[in-house]
Each structure stands twice: as structure tokens, then as C-alpha cells.
Design a protein around this motif. Structure first.
Motif, PDB file in Angstrom:
ATOM      1  N   ILE A 136     -11.345 -42.673 -26.317  1.00 26.94           N
ATOM      2  CA  ILE A 136     -11.416 -44.115 -26.503  1.00 26.94           C
ATOM      3  C   ILE A 136     -12.853 -44.454 -26.899  1.00 26.94           C
ATOM      4  O   ILE A 136     -13.781 -44.231 -26.125  1.00 26.94           O
ATOM      5  N   LEU A 137     -13.031 -44.974 -28.117  1.00 24.20           N
ATOM      6  CA  LEU A 137     -14.361 -45.382 -28.570  1.00 24.20           C
ATOM      7  C   LEU A 137     -14.643 -46.831 -28.202  1.00 24.20           C
ATOM      8  O   LEU A 137     -15.762 -47.177 -27.814  1.00 24.20           O
ATOM      9  N   ASP A 138     -13.644 -47.676 -28.353  1.00 21.92           N
ATOM     10  CA  ASP A 138     -13.706 -49.055 -27.887  1.00 21.92           C
ATOM     11  C   ASP A 138     -12.273 -49.539 -27.717  1.00 21.92           C
ATOM     12  O   ASP A 138     -11.334 -48.749 -27.853  1.00 21.92           O
ATOM     13  N   GLU A 139     -12.090 -50.808 -27.457  1.00 23.45           N
ATOM     14  CA  GLU A 139     -10.759 -51.327 -27.145  1.00 23.45           C
ATOM     15  C   GLU A 139      -9.736 -51.041 -28.244  1.00 23.45           C
ATOM     16  O   GLU A 139      -8.551 -50.843 -27.960  1.00 23.45           O
ATOM     17  N   GLU A 140     -10.174 -50.977 -29.501  1.00 20.44           N
ATOM     18  CA  GLU A 140      -9.247 -50.793 -30.614  1.00 20.44           C
ATOM     19  C   GLU A 140      -9.392 -49.473 -31.359  1.00 20.44           C
ATOM     20  O   GLU A 140      -8.527 -49.131 -32.149  1.00 20.44           O
ATOM     21  N   THR A 141     -10.460 -48.725 -31.112  1.00 20.14           N
ATOM     22  CA  THR A 141     -10.775 -47.560 -31.918  1.00 20.14           C
ATOM     23  C   THR A 141     -10.685 -46.273 -31.103  1.00 20.14           C
ATOM     24  O   THR A 141     -11.144 -46.214 -29.974  1.00 20.14           O
ATOM     25  N   ARG A 142     -10.075 -45.255 -31.726  1.00 24.93           N
ATOM     26  CA  ARG A 142      -9.920 -43.954 -31.086  1.00 24.93           C
ATOM     27  C   ARG A 142     -10.519 -42.870 -31.977  1.00 24.93           C
ATOM     28  O   ARG A 142     -10.553 -43.001 -33.197  1.00 24.93           O
ATOM     29  N   LYS A 143     -10.927 -41.788 -31.339  1.00 22.58           N
ATOM     30  CA  LYS A 143     -11.367 -40.595 -32.047  1.00 22.58           C
ATOM     31  C   LYS A 143     -10.412 -39.484 -31.669  1.00 22.58           C
ATOM     32  O   LYS A 143     -10.210 -39.189 -30.486  1.00 22.58           O
ATOM     33  N   LEU A 144      -9.815 -38.860 -32.679  1.00 24.60           N
ATOM     34  CA  LEU A 144      -8.849 -37.793 -32.459  1.00 24.60           C
ATOM     35  C   LEU A 144      -9.448 -36.496 -32.990  1.00 24.60           C
ATOM     36  O   LEU A 144      -9.994 -36.468 -34.094  1.00 24.60           O
TER      37      LEU A 144
END
Length: 136
Positions: free
Chosen positions: A125-133
Motif C-alpha cells: 500500500i503506497l497510499d489510500e488509492e495506490t498500490r505497488k505490485l
């Protein structure tokens, strides 16, 4: 291989995972609320199933099929397991040998039961809306 994405980009991310995966057995490592089930829903849709996808938290496993009725695969949620023996009791070996796609949430609960060819997927979880896969 790494991808940064938001929920609106899930269809593209699902395509990239399917294209880049070294296996049909996918193990998702991520904290609660990171979007594991949401991503698995996009993957199952991209693979051709119109089944309703939900987390199998209480039943441990959900089965998905293609429109033709042919098996697409299985979705596991091992969060509630107390030990690996419980995974064996539900017939994990048979599911893994099915030839279908396997989607596993909380695979860290069954480390010695994971097949050698598993594709590990880490979601941060990078922020509430952004993910790193990360495909590892």
C-alpha cells in the motif's frame, strides 16, 4: 517486475500479470485491505469467467468456471487457518493438481505446502488509492 497502479487500472494490471506470470499458481502476499481479492476478481474476469468473485474467508476455497462450464480455477483464503494440516484436510494437494489457476491469499500460513513453481505476488500500500505490485 514491478507495477504501480490504482484500482481504475486493475484490468491492465491483470493482463500484465497473466502475461508475465511464470505459473498458474499465484500466491498473494499483502496486508489486510491491500486489494488482494479485488485484484483476483480482475484476474478471474480477464481469464474469461463471469462468476461472482468474493473472498473465501469462511469457506476457505471458491471454485470458478468459464462460461463453457470448464474449470477456470480455485481461490483460497488461508487467513483463518491455525496450521498447515487444515489446508491438507480440505484437499489442497488435489486442488493444486487440478491444472486450473490457483489464487492464494495469505500463503504465508502454509509455507511448506506451496509448490515449487508458485508465482509470488507482493502488494504494498503506497497510499489510500495506490498500490505497488511485485512479481517475484
Amino acid at each position: 517486475m514491478e507495477f504501480i497502479y490504482t484500482e481504475s487500472e486493475l484490468d491492465d494490471i491483470a493482463k500484465k500479470i497473466i502475461k508475465s506470470s511464470s505459473s498458474k499458481t499465484l500466491a498473494f502476499y499483502a496486508p489486510m485491505g491491500a486489494g488482494k481479492t479485488t485484484l483476483i476478481k480482475a484476474l478471474i474476469k480477464e481469464l474469461g469467467s463471469s462468476d461472482n468473485v468474493s473472498s473465501p474467508t469462511f469457506g476457505l476455497v471458491n471454485e470458478y468456471a468459464l462460461a463453457s462450464g470448464e474449470l477456470l480455477g480455485y481461490h483460497f483464503d488461508f487467513y483463518r487457518l491455525d496450521n498447515e494440516e487444515e489446508a491438507m484436510d480440505i484437499g489442497l494437494d488435489d486442488y493444486l493438481a487440478s491444472g486450473g489457476w490457483i489464487f492464494m491469499e495469505w500463503p504465508e500460513k502454509i509455507p511448506s505446502l506451496l509448490p515449487n513453481d508458485v508465482q509470488n505476488i507482493k502488494i504494498e500500500i503506497l497510499d489510500e488509492e495506490t498500490r505497488k505490485l511485485t512479481l517475484a
